[in-house]
Design a protein around this motif. Structure first.
Motif, PDB file in Angstrom:
ATOM      1  N   GLY A 218       0.827  -1.191   0.000  1.00  0.00           N
ATOM      2  CA  GLY A 218       0.000   0.000   0.000  1.00  0.00           C
ATOM      3  C   GLY A 218       0.863   1.242   0.000  1.00  0.00           C
ATOM      4  O   GLY A 218       2.086   1.193  -0.137  1.00  0.00           O
ATOM      5  N   SER A 219       0.225   2.374   0.184  1.00  0.00           N
ATOM      6  CA  SER A 219       0.965   3.639   0.178  1.00  0.00           C
ATOM      7  C   SER A 219       0.374   4.570   1.235  1.00  0.00           C
ATOM      8  O   SER A 219      -0.003   5.697   0.951  1.00  0.00           O
ATOM      9  N   LEU A 220       0.291   4.061   2.464  1.00  0.00           N
ATOM     10  CA  LEU A 220      -0.275   4.858   3.546  1.00  0.00           C
ATOM     11  C   LEU A 220       0.725   5.911   3.996  1.00  0.00           C
ATOM     12  O   LEU A 220       1.818   5.597   4.466  1.00  0.00           O
ATOM     13  N   GLY A 221       0.323   7.174   3.831  1.00  0.00           N
ATOM     14  CA  GLY A 221       1.170   8.272   4.282  1.00  0.00           C
ATOM     15  C   GLY A 221       0.803   8.705   5.683  1.00  0.00           C
ATOM     16  O   GLY A 221       1.625   8.731   6.603  1.00  0.00           O
ATOM     17  N   THR A 222      -0.477   9.031   5.873  1.00  0.00           N
ATOM     18  CA  THR A 222      -1.008   9.371   7.194  1.00  0.00           C
ATOM     19  C   THR A 222      -2.251   8.523   7.406  1.00  0.00           C
ATOM     20  O   THR A 222      -3.376   8.942   7.098  1.00  0.00           O
ATOM     21  N   PRO A 223      -2.097   7.302   7.911  1.00  0.00           N
ATOM     22  CA  PRO A 223      -3.260   6.433   8.128  1.00  0.00           C
ATOM     23  C   PRO A 223      -4.093   6.943   9.290  1.00  0.00           C
ATOM     24  O   PRO A 223      -3.561   7.284  10.345  1.00  0.00           O
ATOM     25  N   ALA A 224      -5.400   6.993   9.087  1.00  0.00           N
ATOM     26  CA  ALA A 224      -6.282   7.547  10.122  1.00  0.00           C
ATOM     27  C   ALA A 224      -7.323   6.511  10.531  1.00  0.00           C
ATOM     28  O   ALA A 224      -7.026   5.560  11.244  1.00  0.00           O
ATOM     29  N   GLY A 225      -8.577   6.668  10.080  1.00  0.00           N
ATOM     30  CA  GLY A 225      -9.659   5.806  10.528  1.00  0.00           C
ATOM     31  C   GLY A 225      -9.555   4.377  10.021  1.00  0.00           C
ATOM     32  O   GLY A 225      -8.998   4.102   8.958  1.00  0.00           O
ATOM     33  N   ILE A 226     -10.120   3.459  10.830  1.00  0.00           N
ATOM     34  CA  ILE A 226     -10.145   2.029  10.503  1.00  0.00           C
ATOM     35  C   ILE A 226     -11.592   1.553  10.502  1.00  0.00           C
ATOM     36  O   ILE A 226     -12.398   1.994  11.315  1.00  0.00           O
ATOM     37  N   PHE A 228     -13.740  -2.356   9.730  1.00  0.00           N
ATOM     38  CA  PHE A 228     -13.788  -3.729   9.221  1.00  0.00           C
ATOM     39  C   PHE A 228     -14.990  -3.853   8.294  1.00  0.00           C
ATOM     40  O   PHE A 228     -16.109  -3.514   8.672  1.00  0.00           O
ATOM     41  N   GLY A 229     -14.742  -4.330   7.072  1.00  0.00           N
ATOM     42  CA  GLY A 229     -15.803  -4.413   6.084  1.00  0.00           C
ATOM     43  C   GLY A 229     -16.594  -5.700   6.179  1.00  0.00           C
ATOM     44  O   GLY A 229     -16.167  -6.669   6.813  1.00  0.00           O
ATOM     45  N   PRO A 230     -17.761  -5.731   5.534  1.00  0.00           N
ATOM     46  CA  PRO A 230     -18.561  -6.961   5.490  1.00  0.00           C
ATOM     47  C   PRO A 230     -17.823  -8.123   4.849  1.00  0.00           C
ATOM     48  O   PRO A 230     -18.160  -9.287   5.087  1.00  0.00           O
ATOM     49  N   ASP A 231     -16.797  -7.813   4.053  1.00  0.00           N
ATOM     50  CA  ASP A 231     -16.009  -8.847   3.383  1.00  0.00           C
ATOM     51  C   ASP A 231     -14.871  -9.362   4.254  1.00  0.00           C
ATOM     52  O   ASP A 231     -14.077 -10.195   3.821  1.00  0.00           O
ATOM     53  N   GLY A 232     -14.757  -8.850   5.491  1.00  0.00           N
ATOM     54  CA  GLY A 232     -13.709  -9.295   6.396  1.00  0.00           C
ATOM     55  C   GLY A 232     -12.394  -8.574   6.232  1.00  0.00           C
ATOM     56  O   GLY A 232     -11.441  -8.829   6.984  1.00  0.00           O
ATOM     57  N   LEU A 233     -12.304  -7.678   5.259  1.00  0.00           N
ATOM     58  CA  LEU A 233     -11.069  -6.924   5.045  1.00  0.00           C
ATOM     59  C   LEU A 233     -11.023  -5.714   5.970  1.00  0.00           C
ATOM     60  O   LEU A 233     -12.042  -5.262   6.510  1.00  0.00           O
ATOM     61  N   LEU A 234      -9.822  -5.174   6.124  1.00  0.00           N
ATOM     62  CA  LEU A 234      -9.594  -4.014   6.973  1.00  0.00           C
ATOM     63  C   LEU A 234      -9.430  -2.783   6.090  1.00  0.00           C
ATOM     64  O   LEU A 234      -8.542  -2.738   5.226  1.00  0.00           O
ATOM     65  N   TYR A 235     -10.285  -1.789   6.294  1.00  0.00           N
ATOM     66  CA  TYR A 235     -10.282  -0.573   5.484  1.00  0.00           C
ATOM     67  C   TYR A 235      -9.612   0.551   6.270  1.00  0.00           C
ATOM     68  O   TYR A 235      -9.883   0.732   7.465  1.00  0.00           O
ATOM     69  N   VAL A 236      -8.762   1.316   5.585  1.00  0.00           N
ATOM     70  CA  VAL A 236      -7.983   2.357   6.253  1.00  0.00           C
ATOM     71  C   VAL A 236      -8.073   3.650   5.451  1.00  0.00           C
ATOM     72  O   VAL A 236      -7.866   3.661   4.228  1.00  0.00           O
ATOM     73  N   ALA A 237      -8.390   4.734   6.145  1.00  0.00           N
ATOM     74  CA  ALA A 237      -8.416   6.051   5.512  1.00  0.00           C
ATOM     75  C   ALA A 237      -6.998   6.595   5.430  1.00  0.00           C
ATOM     76  O   ALA A 237      -6.309   6.706   6.453  1.00  0.00           O
ATOM     77  N   ASN A 238      -6.573   6.921   4.237  1.00  0.00           N
ATOM     78  CA  ASN A 238      -5.242   7.484   4.014  1.00  0.00           C
ATOM     79  C   ASN A 238      -5.398   9.000   3.860  1.00  0.00           C
ATOM     80  O   ASN A 238      -5.655   9.497   2.766  1.00  0.00           O
ATOM     81  N   ALA A 239      -5.263   9.713   4.966  1.00  0.00           N
ATOM     82  CA  ALA A 239      -5.579  11.146   4.979  1.00  0.00           C
ATOM     83  C   ALA A 239      -4.702  11.936   4.022  1.00  0.00           C
ATOM     84  O   ALA A 239      -5.182  12.831   3.314  1.00  0.00           O
ATOM     85  N   SER A 240      -3.419  11.634   3.983  1.00  0.00           N
ATOM     86  CA  SER A 240      -2.516  12.406   3.133  1.00  0.00           C
ATOM     87  C   SER A 240      -2.681  12.068   1.662  1.00  0.00           C
ATOM     88  O   SER A 240      -2.347  12.872   0.787  1.00  0.00           O
ATOM     89  N   GLY A 241      -3.207  10.877   1.357  1.00  0.00           N
ATOM     90  CA  GLY A 241      -3.390  10.479  -0.037  1.00  0.00           C
ATOM     91  C   GLY A 241      -4.802  10.634  -0.541  1.00  0.00           C
ATOM     92  O   GLY A 241      -5.089  10.330  -1.710  1.00  0.00           O
ATOM     93  N   ASN A 242      -5.723  11.084   0.328  1.00  0.00           N
ATOM     94  CA  ASN A 242      -7.125  11.324  -0.058  1.00  0.00           C
ATOM     95  C   ASN A 242      -7.783  10.073  -0.651  1.00  0.00           C
ATOM     96  O   ASN A 242      -8.584  10.171  -1.585  1.00  0.00           O
ATOM     97  N   GLY A 252      -2.157  -8.688   7.121  1.00  0.00           N
ATOM     98  CA  GLY A 252      -1.691  -7.312   7.015  1.00  0.00           C
ATOM     99  C   GLY A 252      -1.251  -6.921   5.625  1.00  0.00           C
ATOM    100  O   GLY A 252      -0.789  -5.796   5.399  1.00  0.00           O
ATOM    101  N   ALA A 253      -1.398  -7.819   4.662  1.00  0.00           N
ATOM    102  CA  ALA A 253      -0.975  -7.541   3.295  1.00  0.00           C
ATOM    103  C   ALA A 253      -1.954  -6.590   2.600  1.00  0.00           C
ATOM    104  O   ALA A 253      -3.166  -6.677   2.785  1.00  0.00           O
ATOM    105  N   PHE A 254      -1.405  -5.711   1.793  1.00  0.00           N
ATOM    106  CA  PHE A 254      -2.223  -4.782   1.007  1.00  0.00           C
ATOM    107  C   PHE A 254      -3.053  -5.544  -0.015  1.00  0.00           C
ATOM    108  O   PHE A 254      -2.565  -6.475  -0.667  1.00  0.00           O
ATOM    109  N   VAL A 255      -4.340  -5.165  -0.143  1.00  0.00           N
ATOM    110  CA  VAL A 255      -5.233  -5.803  -1.104  1.00  0.00           C
ATOM    111  C   VAL A 255      -5.482  -4.889  -2.297  1.00  0.00           C
ATOM    112  O   VAL A 255      -5.239  -5.272  -3.442  1.00  0.00           O
ATOM    113  N   SER A 256      -5.962  -3.678  -2.045  1.00  0.00           N
ATOM    114  CA  SER A 256      -6.259  -2.769  -3.148  1.00  0.00           C
ATOM    115  C   SER A 256      -6.624  -1.396  -2.604  1.00  0.00           C
ATOM    116  O   SER A 256      -6.883  -1.222  -1.406  1.00  0.00           O
ATOM    117  N   THR A 257      -6.649  -0.430  -3.509  1.00  0.00           N
ATOM    118  CA  THR A 257      -7.203   0.885  -3.194  1.00  0.00           C
ATOM    119  C   THR A 257      -8.699   0.810  -3.465  1.00  0.00           C
ATOM    120  O   THR A 257      -9.109   0.570  -4.609  1.00  0.00           O
TER     121      THR A 257
END
Length: 364
Positions: A218-226, A228-242, A252-257
């Protein structure tokens, strides 16, 4: 504070003052009672949103997104961030980032009820979450730790977990329990000179606090909110990358944007949550009144649906976190019994149309 239809029933009369009797009278009262029961059952579901620019937590209708009122204000609240309901009393707990504390409010009246946390070393705290053990976990902010407090009294217990080491800058943001083993996940940003930096997610054992892994890719610059999705994946708001990125909650592996940079005007995304409709709601911090919004994205595709809360609605300014709540009141047992009789009264009158209906003392 529920949505009720206030009904005052008197004995119906004709214009001439003669008492109304028979099917028309009974059915009229039954219809009014039926409407009252339906109004009582109306859901009062809302989104609560931290408005850091106005030092308030605001309330919005969960269906329309329209402004309802204020859930928290006063008590010296300064820069509200993370939100959760206290499961022990139903009150609203709000992180005051500049208070270095967690404050408690009545979410229906916005009344300040006091400081909930005591002790610890919270410095610009951000997110919070109740754990499986019933205690409250708060990101220590720049102390680079997740601190544990008694879930009932708010007294400090210990530093439960620490973030990645950093000698120039360290900060923790959102804190969530979940994943395959109900472990602790939090977003962490560190800057190290000269050994490098880390911006991503850390997973710790939910019982012991032991570190399990750091996210990768992934490319998390400033990770903020977390979230958990209905699909079981972990979603992260990347504040600096919008944008919004998603990771495998087990490895912990990156899946997609999931949400592309700037989609729908997304600017500095912060807290987020999946709603009961399955869609993703994101607090778009923006940086100005016009760009302070809550945006809704398709929970499956990530496509922008629209601004659920429009810029500045209700005075929203620089939103940080959001929380879905259900204030629907539970009906009284006597109301349940009465409401269950109303359809029978209606249909009973219909079957005896044109005849004198027997008196029902519960409906007179």
């Amino acid at each position: 504070m529920g949505r009720y239809l206030s009904v005052h029933i008197r004995n119906p009369v004709y214009e001439g003052g003669f008492p109304m009797r028979g099917p028309l009278a009974t059915s009229s009262v039954a219809v009014v009672l039926w409407l009252s029961c339906q109004a009582t059952a109306l859901a009062q579901q809302e989104w609560l949103v931290s408005s850091s620019g106005t030092n308030e937590v605001l309330r919005y209708d969960a269906v329309t997104g329209s402004f309802v009122g204020i859930a928290a204000q006063g008590g010296g609240l300064n820069t509200p961030a993370g939100l959760t309901l206290n499961p022990n009393n139903g009150q609203l707990l709000v992180v005051g980032a500049q208070n270095n504390a967690v404050l408690q409010f009545n979410p229906l009246t916005s009344a300040f009820l006091g400081t909930f946390t005591s002790g610890g070393t919270l410095t610009i705290p951000d997110g919070l979450s109740y754990g499986p053990d019933g205690n409250l976990y708060v990101s220590g902010g720049t102390t680079n730790s997740v601190q544990r407090f008694n879930g009932i009294t708010g007294s400090f217990i210990n530093n439960f977990a620490t973030g990645a080491a950093g000698n120039l800058f360290t900060a923790l943001f959102d804190v969530r329990f979940g994943g395959p083993n109900s472990d602790l996940y939090f977003t962490n940003q560190t800057v190290n000179i000269p050994s490098g930096s880390f911006s991503g997610i850390r997973r710790h054992d939910g019982s012991t606090g032991a570190h399990i892994w750091n996210s990768s890719g992934g490319s998390l610059g400033t990770p903020a909110g977390i979230a958990f999705g209905p699909d079981g994946l972990l979603y992260v708001a990347n504040a600096s990358g919008n944008n919004i990125q998603r990771f495998n909650a087990s490895t912990g592996a990156f899946v997609s944007t999931f949400v592309a940079a700037g989609s729908g005007g997304l600017a500095r995304p912060y807290g987020m949550a999946f709603g009961p409709d399955g869609h993703l709601y994101v607090a778009s911090y923006g940086g100005s009144l016009a760009t302070s919004t809550v945006k809704r994205f398709d929970g499956t595709t990530g496509a922008f649906i629209g601004d659920f809360v429009t810029g500045g609605s209700g005075g929203l300014n620089n939103p940080t976190y959001l929380l879905f709540v259900d204030f629907t009141p539970l009906p009284e047992p006597t109301s349940l019994a009465l409401c269950s009789r109303v359809p029978a009264a209606l249909f009973g009158v219909r079957r005896r149309s044109g005849t004198q209906a027997p008196a029902d003392p519960e409906l007179e």
